[in-house]
Every structure is written in structure tokens, then in C-alpha cells.
Design an enzyme around this catalytic site. Sequence first.
Site, PDB file in Angstrom:
ATOM      1  N   ASP A   1       0.820  -1.221   0.000  1.00  0.00           N
ATOM      2  CA  ASP A   1       0.000   0.000   0.000  1.00  0.00           C
ATOM      3  C   ASP A   1       0.850   1.265   0.000  1.00  0.00           C
ATOM      4  O   ASP A   1       0.616   2.188   0.788  1.00  0.00           O
ATOM      5  CB  ASP A   1      -0.915   0.033   1.228  1.00  0.00           C
ATOM      6  CG  ASP A   1      -1.621  -1.280   1.483  1.00  0.00           C
ATOM      7  OD1 ASP A   1      -2.010  -1.936   0.509  1.00  0.00           O
ATOM      8  OD2 ASP A   1      -1.787  -1.647   2.663  1.00  0.00           O
TER       9      ASP A   1
ATOM     10  N   GLU B   1     -10.966  -0.917  -3.223  1.00  0.00           N
ATOM     11  CA  GLU B   1     -10.240  -0.135  -2.222  1.00  0.00           C
ATOM     12  C   GLU B   1      -9.139   0.657  -2.915  1.00  0.00           C
ATOM     13  O   GLU B   1      -9.019   0.662  -4.137  1.00  0.00           O
ATOM     14  CB  GLU B   1      -9.637  -1.070  -1.169  1.00  0.00           C
ATOM     15  CG  GLU B   1      -8.625  -2.057  -1.744  1.00  0.00           C
ATOM     16  CD  GLU B   1      -8.199  -3.125  -0.756  1.00  0.00           C
ATOM     17  OE1 GLU B   1      -8.830  -3.238   0.309  1.00  0.00           O
ATOM     18  OE2 GLU B   1      -7.235  -3.859  -1.052  1.00  0.00           O
TER      19      GLU B   1
END
Length: 749
Positions: A323, A482
Amino acid sequence: MGLAGPAAPAQAAEITDGLALWYKLDATSGTVAVDSSGNGRNGTVNGTAGWSGNGQGLTFNGSDTYVKVPDNIMSGMNSITVSMDVQIDATQATPYFLYGFGNTASSGAGNGYLFTTGNSFRAAIASGNSSTEQNTRTSAALQRSVWKHVTYTQTGTTGVLYEDGVEKARNTSVTLTPGSIGSGITTANHIGRSVYTSDKLFKGRIRDFRVYDRALSPGEVLDVSGNTTGIGAATHPDLKIDAIVDDATSEITLPLTEGTDLTTLAPQFTIAQGATISPASGTPRDFTSPVTYEVTGSGGEKRTWTVEALEMKSPVLPGLTADPNLVRFGDTFYMYPTTDGFAGWSGTKFKAYSSKDLVHWTDHGVILDLGPDVSWADARAWAPTATEKNGKYYFYYSADTNIGVAVSDSPTGPFTDPLGKPLIARGAFTGQMIDPAVFTDDDGKRYLYWGNGRAYVVPLNDDMVSFDASKVTDITPSGYNEGTFVIKRNGTYYFMWSENDTRDENYRVAYATGSSPTGPWTKRGVILEKDLTLGIKGPGHHSVAQVPGTDDWYIAYHRFAIPGGDGTHRETTVDRLEFDSGGLIKKVVPTLSSIDPVSVGTVLPTHTNRSLQSVNFPGRYTAVRSDNLAYLDPVTSSSTPTVKQSATFTVVPGLADPTCYSFRDSSGRYLRHKDFRVRADASNGTAVFTKDATFCARPGSVTGSVSLESYNYPGRYLRHYNYELRIDTFQDTATFRADSSFKAVSPWA
């Protein structure tokens, strides 16, 4: 049933050393699976026996067909090989085993076993139920409706899973031996049936099923697979990871450590017994471009292989990270990732990394630790993002499926929690409150994005730690999961996100375009996805940064660690992101080599409000126009200064030249003439310019020396042609002055 693959290999009978059981499954009728190993371990076919007798093996109907293998088949084995040809029916239900050797508890659960399944393709050995499994696994399902050769070998602490003779997965941490299961007593040994009574039966065909009491070598595995022109592996001392062998395309990639001399590589190749390769293994060759080899099988059949060598410069961050949030502050890039490698993504700490060139990164250590630094959460530290405003740095992060914010005077922390509670609490909106991202528009307005399952955006208040909940907008596009990220280019807003689950090798990035930070959005498609030819799986949860003064963009993202990674074992890399002539994003090419170093130079901070002040200098007057644009009044008389006034401006990209920057006030007007802009320059030393100029968009020329100085950016200088701006460490205002030689050539209109 699909394509008919090759018959059992002609040389198979020659590999008899250690053969414990061999079911050719080539009968035309009956209920006996004849053991051709000579060990007398015949199996019993239960249910409907779909014999073909023409090399197509035994058909399993998925309802009642399975083969019972004699008890205690693995007794005394410290090593094992199980291999077979298998064709999985397209309608196979899951979960299922291709075979299972072990025991079943009274509850119907497995109780110690060895098995292989095609969905996802993996093998495992267990001492009890599924919680004790030690897996050797891929992340993809074994292809259905075609014949595939499957082999699992285990010896010592290493299990290896092969497809068509080529290694697909390896586990070097196996602690169980086949003979230890049930202390050698196994009564639930089956082909086509699981040791779990609730699982589905196998549907498809199996032939040439073998068990050895030793681990076959890679060359032997190729031979029993029938892939006699295959290359099972390629080795070289400078490989950074194992060579990537793509049997379907006859291509091999050699990912080498940085600095390896590609002009004289001499890789070694694993081929089947009786096969030859030309040029021979170990022959030095120039690999600066891909080269070819020809493999000749034992029967004279030939295949050409293409082998490419590359320097593997990824991952760009050490260890396991995911991420990544890539952001530029001034002339430095920063990366804020999730610390990965924990079951259930249970990490608690955030770290920061910095780089001048996107290639060489400095680890600044932990900048926020949920345990001691955050009172309301101490687990699941995920997916942070950072931004800057007025010299303060704001760090937004996921913590235990809440979103928090922390503040620091430095991009490398330490960060502190100003709220003592989540900025967005779990359950505040539909979906998970995770994966924050911040976008700053040209007018300096900040927008916070977040969400899993649903995507949201809201303008942040000026304090950067609050927002008006009534302004939250749901912007969820089709396919969204997401990892939102937003950029702006040439007036177009680009809204990007990740699709599918991060544990899925099909995790990927898609995007849409819009006319504002909140949409409406037009979905454009997928821009980043897996490349199995390079072993790249699950690329996603990205961020994007631009090299200032250029149209060069870069994308940071995570992928499954190579080799052997999965949804909790990921690594971070950087590749180029490009646009086509119509402004759409081109498909990103994921690489193992990453990028070459980039140059940023000295950068004027943009979107930063400062007080720009017109200051009198002895012997000169200053004046302030009615439109609040400050300028020097080029009068010729000498007198005491009488006017001093300030106005707030924002640093924004220039007009004609995007590498320049201008000062613009809150109503959108530029300070001075539109051609007066400043650009970053690495010059050292104070500069004073002498130049004819037109100020404030009014006619008139001036001569003399004028210096601009102090814009709160320590130790750097900004230049537009000959105009210099000196940056002072301690001042928060930009000032300009005229010296005694300054005078007007013609009066103002």
C-alpha cells in the site's frame, strides 16, 4: 472432456528407482487399479469406473468414482514424489483433492494427510486438520479441460510443486515427513477423494499415477511429465531470484542482481534425461539482448527457447511492504507503506522512506506506532497517506478499520495524534473505513478520499483534522474495492482504485476521469494488472507522483513478493505511468527492473499560502494598487518610505511554461506581469539582476538593480531567466526591494 494431451512418456518405465506404486490406469474394464511397480499395491476402483483403454486414463464422474489405495502407503517414508497426468473437468466443484493420503477423524475432518488440489494449485502436508497444513502453493487454479502433468516432491525441509515438469512453487520450511503421519498408519488413502468427508469428489481424468519413496530430481520430473523438450530450471550465481520459466511460451527470464555483467553470462539449464540443448549449458553468451536455445528431445523432437536477462532492481523498498503512498515534498520523494508480512495484516508500525531519485531510498525508521502513540487503536496499521500545509505534515492512516490523523513538523516524524480519537470511526459509513488518500487541487483545497467496498470523498477543513460530514460524497464506481488515489493533469481529474481482493493474483488498478475532485466520473478501464511471464501477481494499491516541471509520472504499487508471496507477503516497486495523446492513461507495463534514477532539482513548494509583502527600501517608495497587487512604484524622487502593506498569495504553476511558478492572489490574479514567474534553480549565492522589465501589466520600463529575497524555503534560490529569488531560512514572507540605482525610464500610465 477437452483436449487430449500426450500419452504417458515413453521413457517412464526406465525411472523405477524408488518406485513405490504405479497405476497406469490404462485398463478397459474392472474395478482394479493395477500396480505396475511390482510391489503388489493394487488399488480398488469404487463407484462407476470410466475406463477408456486408449491412453485417456480413468474417468472420475464427480459423484461416486474414486480409487482406494492400500493402507499405510507412506509408512517409513522420509521423502516422497507423487506424480500424475490429470485433466480436470470444467464443471469440477470445490473444494476437492486430486489425491489424499492420510486419516479422517470421527468428525469427518482430516487428521494428518498429504494431498494436492488444483484449486488453487497447491500441495500440503498436515499433522492434524487444515490448521496444521504446511503448504507448497501457487495462487492460481490449475487449468481445466486440458491434460496437465502434476508432481509434488518432498525431501528434508523442502517441498516442490511442478506443472508439466516446471517448478511452480517451493516451500523450504516443511517440518513433517510423509512417514510421520499417523505414525505410519494411514487408512484414508484415495485418488479422486478428499480425506474430508464434506469435500467434493474429483471430476475428470487421471492416468499414470505414481508414488516414489524419494524426491525425483528436476530432470527426472521433466522426463516423467513427457515434456522432453522442456527446460525445468535455469541457474546462475548472480540470480536475484529463481529464473522464471514459462513453458507455454518457451520463454525464460533471468532476474539478476544489479551490476551483473550481461555480456558474458553462462547460465545452466535443467533438461530431461536424454535431451540436449544448443548452445550447451554453461556456454558464455552476450545477454544484452534476448538469446535463443534449441532443445532436442530424446525422440528427436525440437523446441526453440528464448532467454532474456535483466537486472532486477525491484523491490525498491527493503523487506515486505504494501500500500505505498508516494508523495513529493520539495525536491524529495517520500514513501509511506504498510509494514507487511503479518498474519491478518496485524502490523502496528508505520515507517517513512525518502529518495531524491525514486531509486535509492533512505529508511527513516518508525514514525508512528499504534501501541504507544495512538490511544484508541493498537492493531492493523494499514495504508497511510501524507500531505503538507503551511509547514505542517499531516499523516492519515488506517488503524483497526478506523481512519486516524497525525501531525508533525517533519515529513519523517515523529507524528502525534491531535484528536485522541479516529477522524473517521469504524461504522461511520457503509464499508470499511480504511485506505485514506489526500488530493490537493490548484486552489489549495484538500480532499480526503477513503473506503473499502464503497468509495468516499470530502473536502477537508482548513485545520486539516476535521471535515463537514454533510459534504461526504459516495463516488463508488463499478468494480471498486479499495485503494483510491487521485491526480490532476491538464485540467482533468483521474480517480484510480484497486479491484478484486489483495489476496487474489488478479488484484489490479482501474481508473476513471472527471471534471472535478468529486466527479462525475467516466470509467476508463484497467491500467495495471498481473504479468505471470515475470512472476508478477496482484499488483495494486498504488499511488502516483509527478517529476516537477515535466510530464513524467511514476506509479508506486505493491505486488506479491517474488518468489512465494501472497496477500500478506507483498513488496513495493515503482514503474512509469504514461498518458496518450488524448489524455488517457496508457496500460502500465509492470517490470522487475523498475526505473532509472530521476532528477528533481530544486523545487518551489506549490499550493502553499504565504504572506507576500511589499517592503520599502531606503531611498525608494512602495505603493499598493487598488486591486491589492503589490508592486514597486518606479518614481525618481528620493524620500522616506511611507507605504507598507501585505497580501496573501498562493504558489501555482506558471502560465505558458509549466516549469515555472507564479504568485497568485485569492481572486486568481497574478502578482506582476504574466511573464514574470520564478523557476527552481540550483544556483548557490545571492543574485541581483539588472534587466528592463514591465511590472503589473502596465507599460513602462525600468533600469537598475532589484533583488527579490526570502520565500521561506531554506538555502535555495529561485530563478526566472535573470530574476533571482533568495530563500531565507527564518522568514515567512517573500520580500522585494530596489537599490539606489533603480529608476523609471518612462512614467506609469
